[in-house]
Design a protein around this motif. Structure first.
Motif, PDB file in Angstrom:
ATOM      1  N   LEU A 163       1.012  -1.525   0.232  1.00  0.00           N
ATOM      2  CA  LEU A 163      -0.125   0.352  -0.056  1.00  0.00           C
ATOM      3  C   LEU A 163       0.912   1.234   0.020  1.00  0.00           C
ATOM      4  N   LYS A 171      -4.255   4.333   4.457  1.00  0.00           N
ATOM      5  CA  LYS A 171      -3.219   2.972   4.312  1.00  0.00           C
ATOM      6  C   LYS A 171      -3.390   2.340   5.052  1.00  0.00           C
ATOM      7  N   ASP A 212       1.569  -2.551   4.522  1.00  0.00           N
ATOM      8  CA  ASP A 212       1.631  -0.944   4.308  1.00  0.00           C
ATOM      9  C   ASP A 212       3.098   0.470   4.431  1.00  0.00           C
ATOM     10  N   LEU A 243      -3.255   4.538  -2.715  1.00  0.00           N
ATOM     11  CA  LEU A 243      -3.884   5.287  -2.152  1.00  0.00           C
ATOM     12  C   LEU A 243      -4.436   6.797  -2.461  1.00  0.00           C
ATOM     13  N   SER A 282      -9.251   6.837  -2.057  1.00  0.00           N
ATOM     14  CA  SER A 282      -9.627   6.142  -0.670  1.00  0.00           C
ATOM     15  C   SER A 282     -11.111   7.441   0.235  1.00  0.00           C
TER      16      SER A 282
END
Length: 335
Positions: A163, A171, A212, A243, A282
């Motif tokens: 991510l 994230k 992440d 994201l 997101s």
């Protein structure tokens, strides 16, 4: 504390010296040489071990030295070999020679190992030098010196999915929603100080590892904001999930934020530009996110998924897309 880069000094042991000795028994005249060989020294071996997730133990101890071999004795007694010194590191650790600058081995899987410093061989006792013409040799050889090395150990997170995005893009929240990982989550940038791993269970027989990666900022490829510390973890991820936050707190443009992160990846390693990427918007529950999604999709020329870790919107679609790409990569690797 997670430590992912340390430098250590390793030194293998010295081999035991060979022994010079002669039999001295009352009823054995001219007993001859009976000096034994010295024992081999221990080597320093680095092993990728399951359950180890940090290099913190190595950060607390800079010098590692294996044991010496035992000296040979009389009566043809050989010295004991020393045991190897085994250093356990997390899978994904790259072992490099800090002086020469080359990689000794990439310990990418559990059980991978490398001999970082080889121990010295034991010396020969005088019994080894006995011949028909030299029946009383008084020579032996010393044990060999062990190797020494300055090592640089660098941990690169191994994950199927990474991510990425600007700080505070969501994230960590997404990772906590899709897996059992519980990273620190707060409403301010740079909450994540190190990569967090989570196992995403898609079905009873299907799962993948998601990482992440801490937020990237402009200039990260030059080391700004610990950029190198974060970017090297992206190298291991097979798929990148990018994201994009629709309404950044700093008022920045979401599309420009996307371009900044992509630019940092490409300047750090051009191969990252060709890594499969899924772009998602997101925090899709926020008002105005649909318009930002349309703008981003129009610029990229492909679909941008709308995902909300709060409401659950788009999570199933994201998982289907990830598994589809993972399956394609698996088939491509097999052929």
């Amino acid at each position: 504390m997670v430590v992912d880069r340390v430098s250590i000094h390793v030194q293998a042991g010295r081999g035991g010296d060979g022994c010079v000795s002669f039999r001295r028994e009352k009823y054995v005249p001219r007993g001859g040489p009976d000096g034994g060989d010295g024992g081999d020294a221990g080597s320093v071996i680095i092993v990728a071990a399951a359950g180890v997730d940090s290099l913190a133990a190595l950060a607390q101890r800079k010098h590692w030295r294996a044991a010496n071999g035992q000296r040979g004795g009389s009566s043809n007694c050989h010295g004991h070999n020393a045991g190897d010194l085994v250093i356990q590191v997390p899978p994904g650790t790259v072992v490099m020679d800090a002086i020469a600058g080359h990689v000794l081995k990439d310990l990418s899987a559990v059980g991978d190992s490398v001999i970082a410093a080889r121990g010295g061989r034991g010396g020969k006792g005088n019994a080894r030098f006995k011949t028909d013409t030299n029946r009383a040799p008084r020579e032996s050889t010393p044990g060999g010196e062990g190797e020494m090395r300055e090592l640089l150990l660098e941990l690169k997170v191994i994950a199927d999915v990474g991510l990425i995005g600007k700080p505070n893009a969501g994230k960590s929240t997404l990772l906590s929603r899709l897996s059992r990982a519980r990273p620190q989550i707060a409403a301010y940038p740079f909450t994540t100080k190190h990569p967090n791993l989570g196992l995403v269970q898609v079905s009873l027989d299907r799962s993948f590892v998601m990482a992440d990666i801490p937020g990237l900022i402009e200039g990260a490829h030059l080391g700004t904001g610990l950029g190198h510390e974060f970017l090297r973890h992206v190298e291991r991820a097979g798929i990148l999930v990018h994201l994009v936050e629709p309404m950044p707190d700093d008022g920045s443009d979401p599309l420009e934020n996307y371009r900044v992160v992509r630019g940092e990846l490409e300047q750090y390693d051009v191969q990252l530009a060709h890594r499969p990427e899924i772009t998602i918007l997101s925090k899709a529950e926020l008002p105005g996110s649909a318009e930002v999604r349309e703008r981003l999709s129009a610029e990229l020329g492909r679909e941008v998924l709308a995902v909300s870790a709060v409401t659950g919107q788009g999570l199933d679609q994201l998982l289907r897309e990830i598994t589809r790409i993972l399956d394609e990569r698996k088939v491509a690797a097999a052929t």
